[in-house]
Motif scaffolding. Structure first.
Motif, PDB file in Angstrom:
ATOM      1  N   ARG A  76      -2.419  -1.448   5.046  1.00  0.00           N
ATOM      2  CA  ARG A  76      -3.421  -1.409   3.976  1.00  0.00           C
ATOM      3  C   ARG A  76      -4.120  -0.056   3.900  1.00  0.00           C
ATOM      4  O   ARG A  76      -4.372   0.468   2.818  1.00  0.00           O
ATOM      5  N   ASP A  92      -4.890 -14.356   1.644  1.00  0.00           N
ATOM      6  CA  ASP A  92      -5.724 -13.181   1.381  1.00  0.00           C
ATOM      7  C   ASP A  92      -5.017 -11.866   1.703  1.00  0.00           C
ATOM      8  O   ASP A  92      -5.635 -10.807   1.707  1.00  0.00           O
ATOM      9  N   GLU A  93      -3.696 -11.943   1.928  1.00  0.00           N
ATOM     10  CA  GLU A  93      -2.910 -10.745   2.200  1.00  0.00           C
ATOM     11  C   GLU A  93      -1.846 -10.508   1.129  1.00  0.00           C
ATOM     12  O   GLU A  93      -0.909  -9.745   1.324  1.00  0.00           O
ATOM     13  N   GLN A  94      -2.028 -11.166  -0.010  1.00  0.00           N
ATOM     14  CA  GLN A  94      -1.012 -11.079  -1.054  1.00  0.00           C
ATOM     15  C   GLN A  94      -1.000  -9.741  -1.776  1.00  0.00           C
ATOM     16  O   GLN A  94      -0.158  -9.512  -2.656  1.00  0.00           O
ATOM     17  N   ASP A  95      -1.944  -8.849  -1.427  1.00  0.00           N
ATOM     18  CA  ASP A  95      -1.888  -7.485  -1.965  1.00  0.00           C
ATOM     19  C   ASP A  95      -0.775  -6.679  -1.300  1.00  0.00           C
ATOM     20  O   ASP A  95      -0.415  -5.601  -1.778  1.00  0.00           O
ATOM     21  N   LYS A  97       3.244  -6.359   0.320  1.00  0.00           N
ATOM     22  CA  LYS A  97       4.607  -6.810   0.085  1.00  0.00           C
ATOM     23  C   LYS A  97       5.264  -7.054   1.438  1.00  0.00           C
ATOM     24  O   LYS A  97       5.122  -6.250   2.359  1.00  0.00           O
ATOM     25  N   LYS A 243       2.059  -1.579   1.562  1.00  0.00           N
ATOM     26  CA  LYS A 243       0.897  -1.709   0.684  1.00  0.00           C
ATOM     27  C   LYS A 243       1.295  -1.807  -0.775  1.00  0.00           C
ATOM     28  O   LYS A 243       0.648  -2.490  -1.567  1.00  0.00           O
ATOM     29  N   ALA A 244       2.339  -1.114  -1.148  1.00  0.00           N
ATOM     30  CA  ALA A 244       2.756  -1.070  -2.545  1.00  0.00           C
ATOM     31  C   ALA A 244       4.273  -1.221  -2.618  1.00  0.00           C
ATOM     32  O   ALA A 244       4.941  -1.415  -1.595  1.00  0.00           O
TER      33      ALA A 244
END
Length: 276
Positions: A76, A92-95, A97, A243-244
């Motif tokens: 993150r 809460d970690e679905q941001d 991949k 993260k992305a």
């Protein structure tokens, strides 16, 4: 004067070379991958990293452990290119991949000289909550039980608690460990100890002569094969997280780690490779 001019020329040339060398450093840094997190996953990823380096000259793969929570936090924050997380992502970690590279199970281990061959789920709960404190109560020797528990932030702890419907505060532990190897070393050195670790790691250590044994759960033998066939009740994915959307070298490493080209490395660590 000519000598002075030559000296000035050489000095200027040295500065130019230094600037050119310094300018090349960021390009070299771009060929480095940093991965941090799960101690279960780190040894496997380190081996995958070595093979990746061999096939991609000039690339360096730096693997560090510290627990799945570190893998999440570092991915993150950008401290790591890829986080190592030995569980599924939480709501809460679905941001982030996630990319599964193997499967593993978690089981209880005791010293190989402990006569206890199996424990029921209620007995396990009673041992870890301090209601049962001596092995005699579950068919073992008349000696106190040394309860070995995982530290906070370890996904193995979270999965153990979830499976047995416990909270961290419910556990009465005598020894708190971080990495699987610490747990195995503690149990191997104490005939009264009980702990829980990765099945893959434990099976590998048994094959190397370490004096521990894996206990079945819910009547199912703790083995990589039973994780593979879906019978073992406490299994988990081993994930790489970013993260992305991954691209470039990161994407290349993830695809490599999920390919059949590393199945032998996955199996050598006693994990279950992905089906293709």
């Amino acid at each position: 004067m000519p000598r002075l001019s030559l000296n000035r020329y050489l000095s200027a040339l040295s500065v130019m070379l230094l600037v050119a060398t310094t300018a090349s450093i960021p390009q070299a840094a771009e060929r480095k991958l940093v991965l941090t997190g799960s101690s279960t996953l780190a040894p496997l990823v380190a081996e995958i990293g070595k093979r990746f380096e061999q096939e991609n000259p000039g690339v360096r793969v730096d693997v560090q452990s510290g627990g799945s929570s570190r893998g999440i936090a570092d991915a993150r924050s950008g401290l790591a290119d890829i986080g190592l997380v030995s569980r599924a992502l939480k709501p809460d970690e679905q941001d982030l991949k996630s990319f599964t590279i193997a499967l593993d199970g978690i089981t209880l281990i005791v010293h190989k000289d402990n006569p206890v061959q199996t424990l029921t789920d209620p007995q396990i709960v009673d041992i870890y909550t301090g209601k049962i404190t001596r092995w005699r109560a579950v068919g073992g020797a008349d000696r106190p039980i040394t309860v070995v528990n995982k530290a906070e932030g370890r996904s193995t702890l979270e999965l153990f608690l979830h499976h047995f419907q416990l909270k961290s505060g419910d556990i009465t532990a005598h020894v708190v460990i971080g990495e699987n190897q610490q747990g195995i070393k503690t149990v191997a050195g104490n005939t009264s100890a009980i702990g829980y670790v990765s099945i893959g790691t434990a099976e590998y250590e048994v094959s190397q002569g370490v004096p521990i044994k894996l206990l079945p759960m819910a009547g199912v033998d703790a083995s990589v094969e039973n994780v593979r066939n879906g019978r073992f009740p406490l299994a988990r994915p081993l994930n790489l997280v970013t993260k992305a959307e991954s691209e470039g070298l990161v994407r290349q490493f993830i695809d490599f780690s999920r390919s059949e080209r590393v199945h032998d490395l996955v199996e050598a660590q006693y994990f279950v490779p992905l089906a293709h």
